[in-house]
Structures are given as structure tokens and as C-alpha cells.
Scaffold this motif. Structure first.
Motif, short mmCIF file in Angstrom:
data_model
loop_
_atom_site.label_atom_id
_atom_site.label_comp_id
_atom_site.label_asym_id
_atom_site.label_seq_id
_atom_site.Cartn_x
_atom_site.Cartn_y
_atom_site.Cartn_z
N GLY A 1 -1.04 7.21 -3.59
CA GLY A 1 -0.43 8.46 -4.30
C GLY A 1 0.61 7.97 -5.15
N ILE A 2 1.56 7.14 -4.82
CA ILE A 2 2.58 6.56 -5.69
C ILE A 2 1.87 5.87 -6.91
N GLY A 3 0.89 4.84 -6.66
CA GLY A 3 0.40 4.35 -7.71
C GLY A 3 -0.35 5.07 -8.60
N LEU A 4 -0.96 6.21 -8.17
CA LEU A 4 -1.65 7.14 -9.24
C LEU A 4 -0.45 7.83 -9.88
N HIS A 5 0.62 8.28 -9.34
CA HIS A 5 1.67 8.82 -9.99
C HIS A 5 2.20 7.76 -10.91
N ASN A 6 2.37 6.52 -10.66
CA ASN A 6 3.16 5.65 -11.70
C ASN A 6 1.92 5.32 -12.80
N GLY B 1 9.80 5.49 0.24
CA GLY B 1 8.73 6.29 0.55
C GLY B 1 7.16 5.77 1.05
N ILE B 2 7.03 4.57 0.68
CA ILE B 2 5.93 3.87 1.18
C ILE B 2 6.15 3.27 2.43
N VAL B 3 7.52 2.78 2.77
CA VAL B 3 7.55 2.44 4.18
C VAL B 3 8.19 3.40 5.26
N ALA B 4 8.55 4.45 4.88
CA ALA B 4 9.12 5.60 5.88
C ALA B 4 8.17 5.80 6.95
N PRO B 5 6.68 6.07 6.54
CA PRO B 5 5.82 6.41 7.71
C PRO B 5 5.78 5.30 8.42
N LEU B 6 5.63 4.05 8.21
CA LEU B 6 5.69 2.93 8.89
C LEU B 6 6.92 2.84 9.74
N ALA B 7 7.98 2.99 9.35
CA ALA B 7 8.97 3.11 10.22
C ALA B 7 9.28 4.15 11.16
N ALA B 8 8.88 5.42 10.92
CA ALA B 8 8.64 6.61 11.78
C ALA B 8 7.60 6.22 12.99
N GLU B 9 6.62 5.11 12.78
CA GLU B 9 5.89 4.85 13.74
C GLU B 9 6.14 3.60 14.31
N ASN B 10 7.50 2.96 14.13
CA ASN B 10 7.62 1.85 14.55
C ASN B 10 6.90 0.66 14.47
N VAL B 11 6.53 0.61 12.91
CA VAL B 11 5.55 -0.44 12.44
C VAL B 11 6.11 -1.50 11.72
N ARG B 12 6.04 -2.63 12.03
CA ARG B 12 6.88 -3.69 11.27
C ARG B 12 5.91 -4.39 10.33
N PRO B 13 5.93 -3.90 8.91
CA PRO B 13 4.54 -4.70 8.05
C PRO B 13 5.19 -6.18 8.03
N SER B 14 4.41 -7.10 7.48
CA SER B 14 4.59 -8.38 7.12
C SER B 14 5.09 -8.42 5.82
N TRP B 15 5.52 -9.32 5.05
CA TRP B 15 6.15 -9.53 3.83
C TRP B 15 4.92 -9.52 2.90
N SER B 16 3.72 -10.09 3.09
CA SER B 16 2.57 -10.04 2.30
C SER B 16 2.19 -8.68 2.32
N SER B 17 1.99 -7.79 3.28
CA SER B 17 1.72 -6.27 3.19
C SER B 17 2.72 -5.70 2.23
N LEU B 18 3.88 -5.85 2.40
CA LEU B 18 5.02 -5.36 1.55
C LEU B 18 4.76 -5.52 0.08
N VAL B 19 4.36 -6.63 -0.21
CA VAL B 19 4.16 -7.27 -1.54
C VAL B 19 2.81 -6.37 -2.15
N LEU B 20 2.00 -6.45 -1.25
CA LEU B 20 0.68 -5.65 -1.55
C LEU B 20 0.94 -4.10 -1.73
N LEU B 21 1.80 -3.62 -0.90
CA LEU B 21 1.89 -2.14 -1.09
C LEU B 21 2.82 -1.90 -2.47
N GLY B 22 3.67 -2.86 -2.54
CA GLY B 22 4.34 -2.97 -4.01
C GLY B 22 3.56 -2.72 -5.09
N LEU B 23 2.73 -3.91 -5.28
CA LEU B 23 1.60 -3.95 -6.36
C LEU B 23 0.89 -2.75 -6.50
#
Length: 144
Positions: free
Chosen positions: A5-10, A46-68
Motif C-alpha cells: 500500500g505504501i509502495g502504491l502510494h509512493n 507503518g510497515i513494521v508496526a503490525p509486526l511489532a503488534a504481533e511480536n514478530v521480529r523480521p530479519s534484516w533481509s526482510s526489512l530491506v525487501l519491505l523498504g524496497l
């Protein structure tokens, strides 16, 4: 889903920036770049807030991919927007940017509601609006 959603917005932001620059409306393009840049700085939350709410700790590669996924479309949209220039498309691009950010806002408000932080959410929404107006005032005063 929020990163998409953020990607479409961006992407739509990029379209608006590129279209404004191509039409020679440099002051609008600069205002859009500054405004989008300021609020894009916080989109990772905004991207990681739902992960934090579910106590999920993403990997660095996942964060880079989500950022891209979330940020990369701005660049692509700017390139496309520079080549598609007319008033109807300009309005459509700005409308697409507004609609896609509304989707993201609705998702973030749902997270805030589950966290029971209504007061903080309300104050931060007000602060965000005031910062947006202040950015516009500074850019306008600078004559950009």
C-alpha cells in the motif's frame, strides 16, 4: 500488505512529482519532494508496526525487501510521471496518492486501536497535520 500500500502510494507520489516537474511547476515539485520526503521518513514505522503488534521480529533481509517494496516505487513513479504530462493525469496522480495513503492510514489506525493508544494517536495526527502546513508555509515563504 502495508508495504505494498505504501509502495502504491509512493509510486503515485513519484508520478505527481515527475508530472509537476515536467509541466514546469518546479515550486509544486519542490513542495511535493519536501513534504513527501518528510512523511516518507516515518513510513518504515507503518510497515513494521503490525509486526511489532504481533511480536514478530523480521530479519534484516526482510526489512530491506519491505523498504524496497515501500520506497522504490517513488523513483519509478517519478520517471513515469515525467513522460506522461497533461492536466487530467496530474489530477489523477495526486488523487491516487491521496487514496493510497488513506488506505495506509486506516490500517495504522486499526493497529493504534488494538494498542489502545487513542490519545497518542490523536496528538500525533494533529502534529503531522501541523507539520504539513508548516512545511507548506516555509516553502511558500521561500518563494520556491
Amino acid at each position: 500488505m502495508i508495504a505494498i500500500g505504501i509502495g502504491l502510494h509512493n509510486f503515485a507520489e513519484g508520478l505527481a512529482i515527475g508530472n509537476s516537474a515536467a509541466k514546469g511547476e518546479i515550486s509544486l515539485a519542490v513542495l511535493l519532494v519536501i513534504g513527501f520526503g518528510l512523511h516518507n521518513a516515518t513510513e518504515g514505522f507503518g510497515i513494521v508496526a503490525p509486526l511489532a503488534a504481533e511480536n514478530v521480529r523480521p530479519s534484516w533481509s526482510s526489512l530491506v525487501l519491505l523498504g524496497l517494496i515501500g520506497g522504490g516505487p517513488t523513483f519509478v513513479g517519478t520517471l513515469v510521471g515525467q513522460h506522461l504530462v497533461n492536466d487530467a493525469l496530474s489530477i489523477a496522480f495526486l488523487g491516487l496518492a491521496a487514496g493510497s495513503i488513506l488506505y495506509v492510514i486506516i490500517e495504522l489506525l486499526a493497529v493504534a486501536r488494538r494498542a489502545a493508544m487513542k490519545v497518542v494517536t490523536t496528538w500525533m495526527l494533529l502534529l503531522g497535520l501541523l507539520l504539513g502546513f508548516a512545511t507548506n508555509a516555509v516553502v511558500t515563504a521561500a518563494g520556491v
